[in-house]
Design an enzyme around this catalytic site. Structure first.
Site, PDB file in Angstrom:
ATOM      1  N   SER A 101       0.834  -1.206   0.000  1.00  0.00           N
ATOM      2  CA  SER A 101       0.000   0.000   0.000  1.00  0.00           C
ATOM      3  C   SER A 101       0.870   1.258   0.000  1.00  0.00           C
ATOM      4  O   SER A 101       1.939   1.288   0.614  1.00  0.00           O
ATOM      5  CB  SER A 101      -0.874   0.004   1.261  1.00  0.00           C
ATOM      6  OG  SER A 101      -1.472   1.271   1.448  1.00  0.00           O
ATOM      7  N   TYR A 128      -2.463   5.619  -5.542  1.00  0.00           N
ATOM      8  CA  TYR A 128      -3.737   6.291  -5.827  1.00  0.00           C
ATOM      9  C   TYR A 128      -3.496   7.281  -6.958  1.00  0.00           C
ATOM     10  O   TYR A 128      -2.361   7.584  -7.323  1.00  0.00           O
ATOM     11  CB  TYR A 128      -4.231   7.041  -4.587  1.00  0.00           C
ATOM     12  CG  TYR A 128      -4.551   6.149  -3.419  1.00  0.00           C
ATOM     13  CD1 TYR A 128      -5.792   5.532  -3.318  1.00  0.00           C
ATOM     14  CD2 TYR A 128      -3.625   5.929  -2.411  1.00  0.00           C
ATOM     15  CE1 TYR A 128      -6.095   4.720  -2.247  1.00  0.00           C
ATOM     16  CE2 TYR A 128      -3.921   5.116  -1.330  1.00  0.00           C
ATOM     17  CZ  TYR A 128      -5.162   4.515  -1.251  1.00  0.00           C
ATOM     18  OH  TYR A 128      -5.457   3.706  -0.189  1.00  0.00           O
ATOM     19  N   THR A 154      -5.181   2.257  -7.825  1.00  0.00           N
ATOM     20  CA  THR A 154      -6.491   2.158  -7.172  1.00  0.00           C
ATOM     21  C   THR A 154      -7.396   3.248  -7.734  1.00  0.00           C
ATOM     22  O   THR A 154      -7.157   4.441  -7.528  1.00  0.00           O
ATOM     23  CB  THR A 154      -6.331   2.281  -5.649  1.00  0.00           C
ATOM     24  OG1 THR A 154      -5.510   1.190  -5.213  1.00  0.00           O
ATOM     25  CG2 THR A 154      -7.670   2.222  -4.932  1.00  0.00           C
ATOM     26  N   LYS A 225      -7.119  -1.227 -10.233  1.00  0.00           N
ATOM     27  CA  LYS A 225      -7.768  -1.888  -9.095  1.00  0.00           C
ATOM     28  C   LYS A 225      -9.058  -1.165  -8.746  1.00  0.00           C
ATOM     29  O   LYS A 225      -9.042   0.056  -8.524  1.00  0.00           O
ATOM     30  CB  LYS A 225      -6.818  -1.891  -7.893  1.00  0.00           C
ATOM     31  CG  LYS A 225      -7.398  -2.490  -6.617  1.00  0.00           C
ATOM     32  CD  LYS A 225      -6.322  -2.646  -5.554  1.00  0.00           C
ATOM     33  CE  LYS A 225      -6.855  -3.262  -4.285  1.00  0.00           C
ATOM     34  NZ  LYS A 225      -7.594  -2.316  -3.434  1.00  0.00           N
ATOM     35  N   HIS A 249     -13.061  -2.582  -3.047  1.00  0.00           N
ATOM     36  CA  HIS A 249     -12.252  -2.068  -1.941  1.00  0.00           C
ATOM     37  C   HIS A 249     -12.722  -2.673  -0.609  1.00  0.00           C
ATOM     38  O   HIS A 249     -12.752  -2.005   0.427  1.00  0.00           O
ATOM     39  CB  HIS A 249     -12.358  -0.536  -1.909  1.00  0.00           C
ATOM     40  CG  HIS A 249     -11.131   0.166  -1.417  1.00  0.00           C
ATOM     41  ND1 HIS A 249     -10.328   0.929  -2.236  1.00  0.00           N
ATOM     42  CD2 HIS A 249     -10.566   0.246  -0.185  1.00  0.00           C
ATOM     43  CE1 HIS A 249      -9.344   1.453  -1.523  1.00  0.00           C
ATOM     44  NE2 HIS A 249      -9.459   1.045  -0.284  1.00  0.00           N
TER      45      HIS A 249
HETATM   46  C1  LIG Z   1      -7.738  -1.856   6.593  1.00  0.00           C
HETATM   47  C2  LIG Z   1      -7.741  -1.822   5.097  1.00  0.00           C
HETATM   48  C3  LIG Z   1      -6.889  -0.947   4.442  1.00  0.00           C
HETATM   49  C4  LIG Z   1      -6.860  -0.908   3.062  1.00  0.00           C
HETATM   50  N1  LIG Z   1      -5.986  -0.079   2.453  1.00  0.00           N
HETATM   51  C5  LIG Z   1      -5.928  -0.069   1.106  1.00  0.00           C
HETATM   52  C6  LIG Z   1      -4.991   0.732   0.449  1.00  0.00           C
HETATM   53  O1  LIG Z   1      -4.171   1.405   1.072  1.00  0.00           O
HETATM   54  N2  LIG Z   1      -4.995   0.741  -0.905  1.00  0.00           N
HETATM   55  C7  LIG Z   1      -5.878  -0.014  -1.627  1.00  0.00           C
HETATM   56  O2  LIG Z   1      -5.865   0.022  -2.861  1.00  0.00           O
HETATM   57  N3  LIG Z   1      -6.764  -0.818  -1.017  1.00  0.00           N
HETATM   58  C8  LIG Z   1      -6.805  -0.861   0.313  1.00  0.00           C
HETATM   59  N4  LIG Z   1      -7.699  -1.697   0.925  1.00  0.00           N
HETATM   60  C9  LIG Z   1      -8.554  -2.596   0.108  1.00  0.00           C
HETATM   61  C10 LIG Z   1      -7.865  -3.951  -0.121  1.00  0.00           C
HETATM   62  O3  LIG Z   1      -6.787  -3.829  -1.011  1.00  0.00           O
HETATM   63  C11 LIG Z   1      -8.831  -4.983  -0.727  1.00  0.00           C
HETATM   64  O4  LIG Z   1      -9.415  -4.450  -1.887  1.00  0.00           O
HETATM   65  C12 LIG Z   1      -9.933  -5.438   0.235  1.00  0.00           C
HETATM   66  O5  LIG Z   1      -9.493  -5.424   1.564  1.00  0.00           O
HETATM   67  C13 LIG Z   1     -10.401  -6.825  -0.135  1.00  0.00           C
HETATM   68  O6  LIG Z   1     -11.461  -7.217   0.655  1.00  0.00           O
HETATM   69  P1  LIG Z   1     -11.323  -8.173   1.957  1.00  0.00           P
HETATM   70  O7  LIG Z   1     -10.793  -7.326   3.053  1.00  0.00           O
HETATM   71  O8  LIG Z   1     -12.735  -8.606   2.176  1.00  0.00           O
HETATM   72  O9  LIG Z   1     -10.412  -9.325   1.599  1.00  0.00           O
HETATM   73  C14 LIG Z   1      -7.734  -1.747   2.309  1.00  0.00           C
HETATM   74  C15 LIG Z   1      -8.576  -2.630   2.979  1.00  0.00           C
HETATM   75  C16 LIG Z   1      -8.591  -2.675   4.350  1.00  0.00           C
HETATM   76  C17 LIG Z   1      -9.519  -3.651   5.037  1.00  0.00           C
HETATM   77  O1  LIG Z   2      -7.973   2.415   1.509  1.00  0.00           O
HETATM   78  C1  LIG Z   2      -8.596   2.135   2.522  1.00  0.00           C
HETATM   79  O2  LIG Z   2      -9.580   1.429   2.537  1.00  0.00           O
HETATM   80  C2  LIG Z   2      -8.183   2.639   3.770  1.00  0.00           C
HETATM   81  O3  LIG Z   2      -8.875   2.385   4.671  1.00  0.00           O
HETATM   82  C3  LIG Z   2      -6.977   3.423   3.959  1.00  0.00           C
HETATM   83  C4  LIG Z   2      -5.976   2.899   4.735  1.00  0.00           C
HETATM   84  C5  LIG Z   2      -4.866   3.655   4.973  1.00  0.00           C
HETATM   85  C6  LIG Z   2      -4.764   4.917   4.488  1.00  0.00           C
HETATM   86  C7  LIG Z   2      -5.747   5.433   3.694  1.00  0.00           C
HETATM   87  C8  LIG Z   2      -6.874   4.688   3.422  1.00  0.00           C
END
Ligand SMILES: Cc1cc2nc3c(=O)[nH]c(=O)nc-3n(C[C@H](O)[C@H](O)[C@H](O)COP(=O)(O)O)c2cc1C
Ligand SMILES: O=C(O)C(=O)c1ccccc1
Length: 361
Positions: A101, A128, A154, A225, A249
Site C-alpha cells: 500500500s 492512488y 487504485t 484496481k 475495496h
Molecule cells: C484496513 C484496510 C486498508 C486498506 N488499504 C488499502 C490501500 O491502502 N490501498 C488499496 O488500494 N486498497 C486498500 N484496501 C482494500 C484492499 O486492497 C482490498 O481491496 C480489500 O481489503 C479486499 O477485501 P477483503 O478485506 O474482504 O479481503 C484496504 C482494505 C482494508 C480492510
Molecule cells: O484504503 C482504505 O480502505 C483505507 O482504509 C486506507 C488505509 C490507509 C490509508 C488510507 C486509506
C-alpha cells in the site's frame, strides 16, 4: 477464519478493530462480498486420482504455491509493530506475492527486502491517483528501483468512502507511525482526521486519459484496481493496461456496489483473454478461492485476513492464516476431482435457485 478474526479482535482497541473490519455507510457491500459466495455449490467429480494435486499457478511470471496473494492494506503497523515487514516475510515464506500500500508504515524498499530475505517474492506497488504528480512519480520510481514489477492503480477512491466508525471513534493514525512511501512522518499526520488526510492527497479530477498513458511510460505493468463493470474492463483494454482487479475495496468505498464474485464472470468475459483479471473481496476460505478461479479469475487477493493474522501473532499469525487457506484450497481441489488449477472450471460450480434444482452455470 472466524476464530482468527475473533482472536485478533481481542488484541486491538475497538476503534482500531472497527477501522480494519468495517465497510462504508450501511455495510451492505462488505457483508455481501462474503455472503454472495454461499449461493454457489460445488459439483465434485469422483474417482479421479487426486493423490497428488498441483495447486500452483504462474502470476507475474512467477510460479506461486496457490492462486492467492496479499492485497494492499494500509497502516499494518497498527495491527502489529512489525506490520508490512511481517506480512512480506510470511508471503515469501508461503511462496505467494504481495501488494504494498502507498499507506504502508514501512518503506517499499524495506518491505521488499524483508520478503526477499526469506525467499523469492514479487511485490506490486499500489498507488492512488494523486494530486501531487511529482510525489506520485517518486513512489513509482522507488518501487521500480526496489524491483516491484507492477503498479496497482487504485481507481475506486477519488475520495474516501464514508465510514461511520471513523467518525464515532475520531479515528486517527496512532502517534509514531510514518507513511514513508508518501514521504509523510508521524508528526505531519497527527493533526488530520483519517478521512481529511486522505482526501487531501487523492485526485478527484482523475480520468483514464489523464492517468493511464503516462503511467504506461514508467516501464512497469499497469493494473487498474477497483473495476466492477464490463464497460471499465473494455476501457482498461483500450488503454493498454495489463490487468484489472475486480474489487469494491472490501466494501469500504461505495456501499451498495455488488459483491465482486457476482460481477467476476461479466468482467472476465469483457477481458476476452486480452488482459488479466484478478479479484478480491470477502474471500475467507479455500473454497472461496476455488469458486473465484472457477468463475475465471487468474488469482485472488485477500485484505482483512492478513490484518487478523498480524494482530493475532505477527508474521506467525499471517503464516497461520495462509496455511489455513492453502490447506482448504488443496483439499477442495482434491474433493472436487481437480488435479491442476487449470482443471478448475465453471463445470465445477452450480447455483441454487429458490425451490429449484441445482442450475449449471
Ligand atoms: C484496513 C484496510 C486498508 C486498506 N488499504 C488499502 C490501500 O491502502 N490501498 C488499496 O488500494 N486498497 C486498500 N484496501 C482494500 C484492499 O486492497 C482490498 O481491496 C480489500 O481489503 C479486499 O477485501 P477483503 O478485506 O474482504 O479481503 C484496504 C482494505 C482494508 C480492510
Ligand atoms: O484504503 C482504505 O480502505 C483505507 O482504509 C486506507 C488505509 C490507509 C490509508 C488510507 C486509506
Amino acid at each position: 477464519m472466524d476464530d482468527l478474526k475473533a482472536a485478533a479482535a481481542e488484541k486491538m482497541p475497538n476503534g482500531v478493530r472497527d477501522f480494519y473490519n468495517s465497510g462504508s455507510t450501511d455495510q451492505i457491500t462488505v457483508h455481501e462480498n462474503q455472503s454472495a459466495y454461499l449461493k454457489y455449490r460445488l459439483r465434485p467429480r469422483v474417482l479421479v486420482d487426486v493423490f497428488k494435486v498441483d495447486t500452483t499457478t504462474v502470476v507475474f511470471g512467477r510460479r506461486i504455491d496457490f492462486p492467492l496473494s496479499i492485497a494492499p492494506a494500509g497502516i499494518q503497523a497498527m495491527a502489529h509493530p512489525d506490520g508490512e515487514l511481517a506480512t512480506s516475510r510470511a508471503a515469501a515464506g508461503r511462496n505467494i506475492n504481495m501488494s504494498i500500500s502507498s499507506f504502508s508504515n514501512y518503506s517499499v524498499e524495506d518491505v521488499r527486502k524483508a520478503g526477499l530475505g526469506v525467499g523469492p517474492i514479487e511485490h506490486t506497488m499500489q498507488i492512488y491517483t494523486m494530486q501531487d504528480r511529482q510525489r506520485q512519480q517518486r513512489i513509482i520510481r522507488r518501487a521500480r528501483a526496489a524491483g516491484c514489477r507492477a503498479i496497482f492503480l487504485t481507481a475506486d477512491s477519488p475520495v474516501l468512502g464514508i465510514r461511520y466508525n471513523e467518525h464515532r471513534s475520531d479515528f486517527r493514525t496512532p502517534a509514531g507511525l510514518d507513511f514513508p512511501n508518501l514521504e509523510l512522518l508521524s508528526r505531519d499526520i497527527l493533526a488530520n482526521s483519517h478521512a481529511d488526510g486522505f482526501d487531501g492527497f487523492n485526485s478527484a479530477s482523475h480520468s483514464w486519459a489523464k492517468e493511464i498513458p503516462w503511467l504506461r511510460e514508467m516501464g512497469m505493468e499497469i493494473w487498474v484496481k477497483g473495476v466492477l463493470t464490463s464497460e471499465d474492463v473494455l476501457l482498461a483494454r483500450e488503454y493498454g493496461c495489463d490487468g484489472v482487479i475486480v474489487s469494491n475495496h472490501g466494501g469500504r468505498q461505495l456501499d451498495g456496489t455488488p459483491a465482486t464474485i457476482d460481477v467476476l464472470a461479466e468482467c472476465v468475459q469483457a477481458a476476452g483473454g486480452q488482459i488479466r483479471v484478478h479479484v478480491d473481496g470477502g474471500i475467507r476460505s479455500g473454497t472461496d478461492i476455488f469458486k473465484a478461479i472457477a468463475l475465471g479469475a487468474e488469482c485472488c487477493w485477500i485484505g482483512r485476513p492478513t490484518i487478523w493474522g498480524l494482530a493475532y501473532d505477527g508474521e506467525a499469525g499471517v503464516t497461520l492464516m495462509l496455511d489455513m487457506l492453502y490447506k482448504e484450497f488443496q483439499r477442495c481441489m482434491q474433493l472436487c476431482g481437480c488435479k491442476t488449477v487449470a482443471d478448475i472450471s465453471k463445470a465445477a460450480l452450480g447455483i441454487v435457485r429458490k425451490n429449484g434444482p441445482l442450475a449449471r452455470l
